[in-house]
Design a protein around this motif. Structure first.
Motif, PDB file in Angstrom:
ATOM      1  N   ALA A  13      74.404  82.344 -28.819  1.00 26.61           N
ATOM      2  CA  ALA A  13      74.670  83.733 -29.181  1.00 26.61           C
ATOM      3  C   ALA A  13      76.002  84.175 -28.584  1.00 26.61           C
ATOM      4  N   GLY A  14      76.882  84.718 -29.427  1.00 30.86           N
ATOM      5  CA  GLY A  14      78.163  85.183 -28.928  1.00 30.86           C
ATOM      6  C   GLY A  14      79.226  85.221 -30.004  1.00 30.86           C
ATOM      7  N   HIS A  15      80.376  85.758 -29.627  1.00 22.23           N
ATOM      8  CA  HIS A  15      81.568  85.813 -30.488  1.00 22.23           C
ATOM      9  C   HIS A  15      82.581  84.837 -29.894  1.00 22.23           C
ATOM     10  N   TRP A  16      82.537  83.607 -30.396  1.00 23.34           N
ATOM     11  CA  TRP A  16      83.278  82.506 -29.794  1.00 23.34           C
ATOM     12  C   TRP A  16      84.621  82.305 -30.492  1.00 23.34           C
ATOM     13  N   GLN A  17      85.678  82.132 -29.693  1.00 19.09           N
ATOM     14  CA  GLN A  17      86.991  81.910 -30.288  1.00 19.09           C
ATOM     15  C   GLN A  17      87.810  80.948 -29.428  1.00 19.09           C
ATOM     16  N   SER A  48      74.999  85.691 -34.201  1.00 14.71           N
ATOM     17  CA  SER A  48      74.286  86.897 -33.784  1.00 14.71           C
ATOM     18  C   SER A  48      72.827  86.813 -34.206  1.00 14.71           C
ATOM     19  N   PHE A  49      71.982  87.587 -33.513  1.00 10.09           N
ATOM     20  CA  PHE A  49      70.544  87.556 -33.762  1.00 10.09           C
ATOM     21  C   PHE A  49      70.028  88.981 -33.893  1.00 10.09           C
ATOM     22  N   TRP A  57      74.886  82.933 -38.719  1.00 12.32           N
ATOM     23  CA  TRP A  57      75.988  82.085 -38.244  1.00 12.32           C
ATOM     24  C   TRP A  57      77.172  82.348 -39.156  1.00 12.32           C
ATOM     25  N   ASP A  58      78.312  82.767 -38.587  1.00 14.43           N
ATOM     26  CA  ASP A  58      79.507  83.079 -39.379  1.00 14.43           C
ATOM     27  C   ASP A  58      80.707  82.401 -38.737  1.00 14.43           C
TER      28      ASP A  58
END
Length: 265
Positions: A13-17, A48-49, A57-58
């Motif tokens: 879970a997270g905004h990974w970059q 995100s959940f 999943w994006d």
């Protein structure tokens, strides 16, 4: 007991970059693991959940997806239907379960976590002239943009031996997980051990990747039992190693996670 879906949520879970580094064989068949053939910046995964059982999943900046983008729903009910996904606390990914001549790739994605950082390695073999050859390697050093305290960069070393030398003698714990479809697979504790670089560097193709990653794998998959070894120097006192074990027919037998820590006191 924590199931595989819950570990997946906790890990991913997270905004990974981060910046994607991709290495591919050239027309002469040479695989240069020092200079990437392609860099993709940024590579972004937003995972995100909406609740405990459903998520999205994006991804963008993807090397292997059409147009470099993909979005799909994920859920507890459908997670790991094929049995190739695996999760430990602080490590997870997905694997081809065996060599299938009807499929174009034999691939593995390995993610090693430390706090809100994520070091990802992708290894892809392809069939050529009756052999499965390592064709492409990708590495991304992700950081979670949702984190108020970004992680620092990993140690930079030119060779696997230089990266692993400081880890010599660290004590570690290990767990084994066997392939099982669905979310109920449970890792089993195995005997503790002390790190020796030979535990990892025993294949013919070894290299250091960005973000503290290191791997040692067969450049051509053999007709005998083998293992893929992936490690990450994730901090001054933490080293993780994932071993993926196969039998002589190329069927995946188990994932093994080894976690080594150094007492700085």
């Amino acid at each position: 007991m924590t199931d595989q879906w819950t570990l997946n949520r906790r890990n991913f879970a997270g905004h990974w970059q981060g910046c994607g580094h991709w290495f591919k064989r050239d027309g002469s068949g040479r695989l240069d693991l020092q200079r990437p053939t392609r860099r993709i910046h940024p590579t972004t995964y937003v995972i995100s959940f909406a609740d405990d059982d459903h998520g999205v999943w994006d991804g963008s900046g993807l090397a292997l997806a059409p147009g470099g983008q993909a979005t799909y729903p994920i859920s507890r009910a459908t997670y790991n239907a094929g049995g190739g996904c695996w999760q430990f606390p602080g490590a997870g990914g997905q694997s081809s379960l065996g060599l299938n001549p009807d499929r174009p790739r034999f691939g593995h994605e390995i993610n090693l976590f430390c706090g809100r950082s994520r070091s990802m390695l992708v290894l892809l073999w392809e069939p050529l002239d009756g052999c499965w050859r390592l064709q492409r390697v990708g590495a991304v050093g992700f950081r979670c943009l949702n984190s108020p305290d970004p992680e620092s960069d990993r140690p930079a070393c030119g060779t696997p031996e230089a990266l692993l030398a400081p880890v010599q003698g660290w004590s570690g714990k290990r767990q084994m997980l066997r392939p099982q479809a669905g979310v109920n697979g449970q890792a089993e504790d195995a005997a503790p051990l002390v790190f020796d670089p030979s535990q990892l560097l025993h294949n013919d193709c070894s290299a250091v990747m960005p973000d503290g990653l290191v791997f040692s794998v067969p450049s051509e998959l053999p007709n005998q039992p083998f293992s893929l070894e992936i490690g990450g120097r994730l901090g001054a006192a933490l080293f993780q190693q994932i071993s993926i074990h196969f039998d002589s027919s190329g069927q995946l037998m188990a994932w093994e996670r080894r976690c080594f820590q150094h007492d700085l006191a």
